[in-house]
Write an enzyme that holds these catalytic residues in place. Structure first.
Site, short mmCIF file in Angstrom:
data_model
loop_
_atom_site.label_atom_id
_atom_site.label_comp_id
_atom_site.label_asym_id
_atom_site.label_seq_id
_atom_site.Cartn_x
_atom_site.Cartn_y
_atom_site.Cartn_z
N HIS A 49 0.86 -1.19 0.00
CA HIS A 49 0.00 0.00 0.00
C HIS A 49 0.89 1.24 0.00
O HIS A 49 2.11 1.15 0.07
CB HIS A 49 -0.96 -0.01 1.19
CG HIS A 49 -0.31 0.07 2.53
ND1 HIS A 49 0.46 -0.95 3.06
CD2 HIS A 49 -0.33 1.04 3.50
CE1 HIS A 49 0.88 -0.61 4.27
NE2 HIS A 49 0.42 0.60 4.55
N HIS A 86 1.47 3.97 1.95
CA HIS A 86 2.03 4.73 3.06
C HIS A 86 3.56 4.78 2.98
O HIS A 86 4.21 3.80 2.64
CB HIS A 86 1.57 4.14 4.39
CG HIS A 86 0.13 4.41 4.68
ND1 HIS A 86 -0.58 3.69 5.61
CD2 HIS A 86 -0.73 5.31 4.15
CE1 HIS A 86 -1.83 4.15 5.65
NE2 HIS A 86 -1.94 5.13 4.78
N ASP A 140 5.93 4.71 5.07
CA ASP A 140 6.74 3.77 5.85
C ASP A 140 6.73 2.36 5.25
O ASP A 140 7.23 1.41 5.87
CB ASP A 140 6.31 3.75 7.31
CG ASP A 140 4.90 3.23 7.53
OD1 ASP A 140 4.04 3.43 6.65
OD2 ASP A 140 4.64 2.61 8.58
N HIS A 141 6.20 2.24 4.03
CA HIS A 141 6.24 0.98 3.30
C HIS A 141 6.86 1.14 1.90
O HIS A 141 7.14 0.12 1.26
CB HIS A 141 4.84 0.38 3.18
CG HIS A 141 4.29 -0.07 4.49
ND1 HIS A 141 4.24 -1.40 4.86
CD2 HIS A 141 3.79 0.62 5.54
CE1 HIS A 141 3.73 -1.49 6.08
NE2 HIS A 141 3.46 -0.27 6.51
N HIS A 176 -7.29 -0.97 5.75
CA HIS A 176 -6.31 0.00 6.23
C HIS A 176 -6.18 1.14 5.22
O HIS A 176 -6.23 2.32 5.57
CB HIS A 176 -4.97 -0.71 6.45
CG HIS A 176 -3.87 0.17 6.93
ND1 HIS A 176 -3.87 0.75 8.17
CD2 HIS A 176 -2.70 0.53 6.34
CE1 HIS A 176 -2.76 1.46 8.32
NE2 HIS A 176 -2.03 1.34 7.23
N ASP A 230 -0.20 -3.85 6.31
CA ASP A 230 -0.84 -3.38 7.53
C ASP A 230 -2.30 -3.84 7.61
O ASP A 230 -3.12 -3.20 8.29
CB ASP A 230 -0.77 -1.86 7.63
CG ASP A 230 0.63 -1.36 7.94
OD1 ASP A 230 1.54 -2.19 8.10
OD2 ASP A 230 0.81 -0.12 8.00
N HIS A 283 4.64 -4.58 10.70
CA HIS A 283 5.10 -3.91 11.93
C HIS A 283 5.27 -4.89 13.07
O HIS A 283 4.58 -5.91 13.15
CB HIS A 283 4.09 -2.84 12.38
CG HIS A 283 4.03 -1.64 11.51
ND1 HIS A 283 4.82 -0.53 11.72
CD2 HIS A 283 3.27 -1.36 10.43
CE1 HIS A 283 4.55 0.40 10.79
NE2 HIS A 283 3.61 -0.10 10.00
#
Length: 243
Positions: A58, A60, A62-63, A116, A135, A173
């Protein structure tokens, strides 16, 4: 006997994991959700400097933050959900539910898992068997509903729940210990959950990852995966958000 799919969790940022996967037959290499260059470059170079595919679940940051840099360095192709293409690095392979992506002789089945985010996908490798679910599903938890609805998340978790029990759940995570506290709060008499929480406390006390985890364990311990209906999942998610 050669292991068909090798999997390695690489800790990045504060509590993320990128997942480094290798096809045991051809040596083809993939990286799932890369968001920090230095540790990923170190891992790739230590393994021989090969990276063929970058899998994004996805949009975001942080990915995805290191995806372009890794593509430029290693010549890898970026795979990601077509539904989020406008918010992802430029995709070389845009995928949707039901597509199959080949990593050497290993094949990743694309499963749409919104909730998410609106267009999140997960990658299921039967040769693991392993699921890289970003996530959507966490050990003893699930992702916050930033873009999707409880109905979206419930449907996504039902699809994951239908996979084989020995599927290794590879989440985005290291949230397991905090998720265990909430799970015990809502399901205090679950003996499997108490055993898993103790195992997790031991692992984290030694600085070890709690992932991957077999789907069977999640069936037994994850309150969101155990929710019988959308209303129950929605209630649990509201409680978790303020826990």
């Amino acid at each position: 006997m050669t292991q068909k799919l090798a999997i390695k969790a690489i800790p990045i940022l504060s509590d993320n994991y990128a997942w480094f996967v290798h096809d045991g037959v051809t040596g083809a290499a993939g990286m799932v959700d890369p968001a920090q260059e230095a540790p990923l470059i170190a891992a790739i170079d230590a393994a021989g400097g090969r990276l063929d595919l970058i899998f994004l679940t996805h949009h975001h940051a942080d990915h995805v933050a290191a995806a372009d840099a890794l593509r430029q360095r290693y010549g890898a192709k970026i795979v990601g959900p077509v539904a989020e293409a406008a918010r992802l690095p430029c995709l070389d392979i845009a995928v949707r539910d039901g597509d199959v992506v080949e990593l050497g002789q290993s094949r990743a089945q694309v499963i749409a898992t919104p909730g998410h985010t609106a267009g999140e996908v997960s990658y299921y490798f039967p040769d693991g068997p392993a699921l890289f679910c970003g996530d959507t599903l966490f050990s003893m938890g699930c992702g916050r509903l930033f873009e999707g609805t409880p109905a979206d998340m419930f449907a996504s978790l039902q699809r994951i729940k239908a996979l084989p029990d020995d599927t290794l759940i590879c989440c985005g995570h290291e949230y397991t210990q905090s998720n265990a506290r909430f799970a015990l709060h809502v399901d205090p008499d679950n003996t499997a959950l108490k055993a898993r929480a103790a195992q997790v406390a031991d692992l984290r006390g030694r600085g070890a990852p709690t992932l991957p985890v077999p789907l069977l364990v999640e069936r037994q311990t994850n309150p969101f995966l155990r929710a019988d209906d959308v209303a129950t999942l929605a209630r649990l998610r509201r409680e978790k958000d303020s826990f």
